[in-house]
Design an enzyme around this catalytic site. Structure first.
Site, PDB file in Angstrom:
ATOM      1  N   HIS A 164     -34.549 -23.484  28.110  1.00 34.00           N
ATOM      2  CA  HIS A 164     -34.947 -23.077  29.499  1.00 34.00           C
ATOM      3  C   HIS A 164     -34.279 -22.812  30.689  1.00 34.00           C
ATOM      4  O   HIS A 164     -33.293 -23.502  31.093  1.00 34.00           O
ATOM      5  CB  HIS A 164     -36.374 -24.172  30.428  1.00 34.00           C
ATOM      6  CG  HIS A 164     -37.583 -23.967  29.248  1.00 34.00           C
ATOM      7  ND1 HIS A 164     -38.593 -23.311  29.239  1.00 34.00           N
ATOM      8  CD2 HIS A 164     -37.774 -25.355  28.691  1.00 34.00           C
ATOM      9  CE1 HIS A 164     -39.454 -23.806  27.629  1.00 34.00           C
ATOM     10  NE2 HIS A 164     -38.542 -24.765  27.898  1.00 34.00           N
TER      11      HIS A 164
ATOM     12  N   GLU B 252     -37.057 -34.889  24.184  1.00 30.82           N
ATOM     13  CA  GLU B 252     -36.491 -34.961  25.121  1.00 30.82           C
ATOM     14  C   GLU B 252     -36.409 -36.100  25.512  1.00 30.82           C
ATOM     15  O   GLU B 252     -36.812 -36.669  26.124  1.00 30.82           O
ATOM     16  CB  GLU B 252     -37.772 -34.308  26.249  1.00 30.82           C
ATOM     17  CG  GLU B 252     -38.223 -33.002  26.172  1.00 30.82           C
ATOM     18  CD  GLU B 252     -39.180 -32.495  27.524  1.00 30.82           C
ATOM     19  OE1 GLU B 252     -38.674 -30.998  27.243  1.00 30.82           O
ATOM     20  OE2 GLU B 252     -39.179 -32.858  27.823  1.00 30.82           O
TER      21      GLU B 252
ATOM     22  N   ASN C 107     -35.588 -31.802  19.465  1.00 35.17           N
ATOM     23  CA  ASN C 107     -35.889 -30.692  20.831  1.00 35.17           C
ATOM     24  C   ASN C 107     -35.522 -31.478  22.012  1.00 35.17           C
ATOM     25  O   ASN C 107     -36.053 -32.957  22.728  1.00 35.17           O
ATOM     26  CB  ASN C 107     -37.486 -30.547  20.055  1.00 35.17           C
ATOM     27  CG  ASN C 107     -37.233 -29.237  21.061  1.00 35.17           C
ATOM     28  OD1 ASN C 107     -36.599 -28.321  20.773  1.00 35.17           O
ATOM     29  ND2 ASN C 107     -38.436 -28.857  21.585  1.00 35.17           N
TER      30      ASN C 107
ATOM     31  N   ASP D 297     -37.213 -18.868  27.587  1.00 38.38           N
ATOM     32  CA  ASP D 297     -37.265 -18.201  29.033  1.00 38.38           C
ATOM     33  C   ASP D 297     -36.758 -17.853  29.987  1.00 38.38           C
ATOM     34  O   ASP D 297     -35.703 -18.950  29.885  1.00 38.38           O
ATOM     35  CB  ASP D 297     -39.137 -18.378  29.846  1.00 38.38           C
ATOM     36  CG  ASP D 297     -39.344 -20.425  29.478  1.00 38.38           C
ATOM     37  OD1 ASP D 297     -40.691 -20.859  29.769  1.00 38.38           O
ATOM     38  OD2 ASP D 297     -37.983 -20.894  29.965  1.00 38.38           O
TER      39      ASP D 297
ATOM     40  N   GLU E  44     -37.406 -22.621  22.986  1.00 36.74           N
ATOM     41  CA  GLU E  44     -38.788 -22.323  24.109  1.00 36.74           C
ATOM     42  C   GLU E  44     -38.284 -21.526  25.527  1.00 36.74           C
ATOM     43  O   GLU E  44     -38.090 -21.458  26.184  1.00 36.74           O
ATOM     44  CB  GLU E  44     -39.198 -23.792  24.693  1.00 36.74           C
ATOM     45  CG  GLU E  44     -39.381 -25.045  23.022  1.00 36.74           C
ATOM     46  CD  GLU E  44     -39.716 -25.900  24.566  1.00 36.74           C
ATOM     47  OE1 GLU E  44     -40.022 -27.320  23.994  1.00 36.74           O
ATOM     48  OE2 GLU E  44     -40.029 -26.354  25.491  1.00 36.74           O
TER      49      GLU E  44
END
Ligand code: XIL
Length: 360
Positions: A247, A169, A211, A279, A277
């Protein structure tokens, strides 16, 4: 050729730039088709379908739940790739300067090894997990602490992790440039390249990833991530791949075509890509609960399907696997973002993933 997993080429041509940004047409809920409720411990192992598709299927794990048989039973049955959700982050390891506590990260590695899984380290450099004592350091002292951290953590897990999220990030959300973090303020923009070089020295074998979130499809942020990693490659910095966090919400996920286009342009730089990651939030999906779950199933199905179809996409990791334990509830409000429900039973989303891995 990536060193994580064998690759099976699908060769399907997917992409044209639609020019209307990164959004897919609204999904119209369809009547629920996939059965659910089967205990996860009895369901067809997803990791077998993943192996057959040549991809790794991962989950973020919390060491605190490794004593829970339901948790470890489903985890061990369905996944062959683990990421520590918190235990390998700087503030979790080096709470006070100079004393590293690797015990919880080691517990996750031990579980993975005992279950024939590969492990990704996460994350060496992230502004979201800086120990409290770092803030007060001078630039020179931060440099020393930064180098010692990457070296000591990389060496400790060397040979036991196959990949690292080295920098996490570091790009601003609007894609205007690099995020303004303590690392950038005190170490300069160079800190990113330095982190990768230090990680390579600490672990010559591990694959090294950049990432980030919000840059999964085609937009200003993914363009800025692209130019960042392109620049690192051009400088000869040892970077092997990019993680797309994913996400997302089921009401507005990035389009398959744009994700595929993004994966391909990164692959053209010689990089591997991971969905790192994933979801899928559903609380705002209109309709009945079964309809929400069915929309979620189709989002998991199509996005995992993009990774299965793209030769340089090596792995899909979910940020957790059961709705009993998801960071989403605290971060975005109560939701059911994962593929097993809070009782560890399969959800329609589980079938979406199984079908995508099985190219159905
Ligand atoms: C999150 C964890 O899930 C939470 O438990 C913790 O409180 C904060 O960090 N992007 C990342 C992850 O790269 O490391 C974050 O994980 C979620 C967003």
């Amino acid at each position: 050729m990536s060193r994580i997993a064998p690759i099976v080429l699908a060769g399907a041509m997917l992409v044209t730039q639609t020019g209307c940004g990164d959004k897919r047409p609204p999904v119209s809920p369809s009547p629920p088709t996939a059965p659910s409720g089967t205990p996860g411990i009895l369901a067809e192992p997803l990791r077998d379908a993943a192996r057959a598709s040549g991809k790794l299927l991962g989950a973020a794990v919390q060491s605190g739940f490794l004593a829970d048989g339901r948790y470890t039973g489903v985890l061990g049955r369905h996944f062959n790739y683990l990421t520590a959700e918190y235990e390998m982050k700087w503030d979790a390891i080096e709470r006070s300067r100079g004393s590293n506590d690797f015990s919880r990260g080691d517990a996750i590695v031990a579980f993975g090894q005992a279950n024939g899984m590969q492990i990704k380290g996460h994350a060496l450099v992230w502004h979201g997990s800086v120990p409290g004592w770092v803030g007060a350091l001078s630039a020179a002292d931060l440099r020393a602490a930064f180098e010692a951290h990457i070296q000591s953590v990389g060496e400790h897990f060397r040979g036991r992790v196959v990949a690292w999220d080295v920098v996490n990030e570091a790009v601003a959300d609007d894609g205007s440039g690099l995020r303004d973090t303590v690392f950038r303020q005190k170490l300069g923009d160079q800190y990113i390249a330095d982190a990768f070089r230090l990680a390579r020295q600490a672990d010559p074998q591990a694959l090294l990833f950049y990432n980030d979130y919000g840059g999964e499809g085609l937009n200003q942020k993914s363009d800025r991530i692209y130019s960042l990693v392109q620049g690192l490659r051009a400088q000869g910095v040892p970077i092997d791949g990019v993680g797309l966090q994913m996400h997302i919400t089921a009401t507005n996920p990035p389009s398959d075509a744009n994700i595929a286009a993004n994966v391909r342009r990164l692959a053209a730089l010689g990089l591997s890509v991971n969905i790192s990651e994933m979801d899928v939030r559903i609380r705002d999906v209109p309709g009945t609960p079964p309809m929400r779950l069915d929309v979620q199933r189709s989002v998991y199905h199509s996005i995992v399907g993009v990774c299965v179809a793209e030769p340089r996409c090596d792995a899909v990791t979910f940020w957790g696997f059961t709705d009993a334990h998801s960071w989403i509830d605290a971060q975005f409000g109560a939701d059911d973002p994962l593929i097993f429900d809070a009782q560890y039973a399969v959800k329609p989303a589980y079938f979406g993933v199984l079908d995508a891995l099985s190219r159905r």
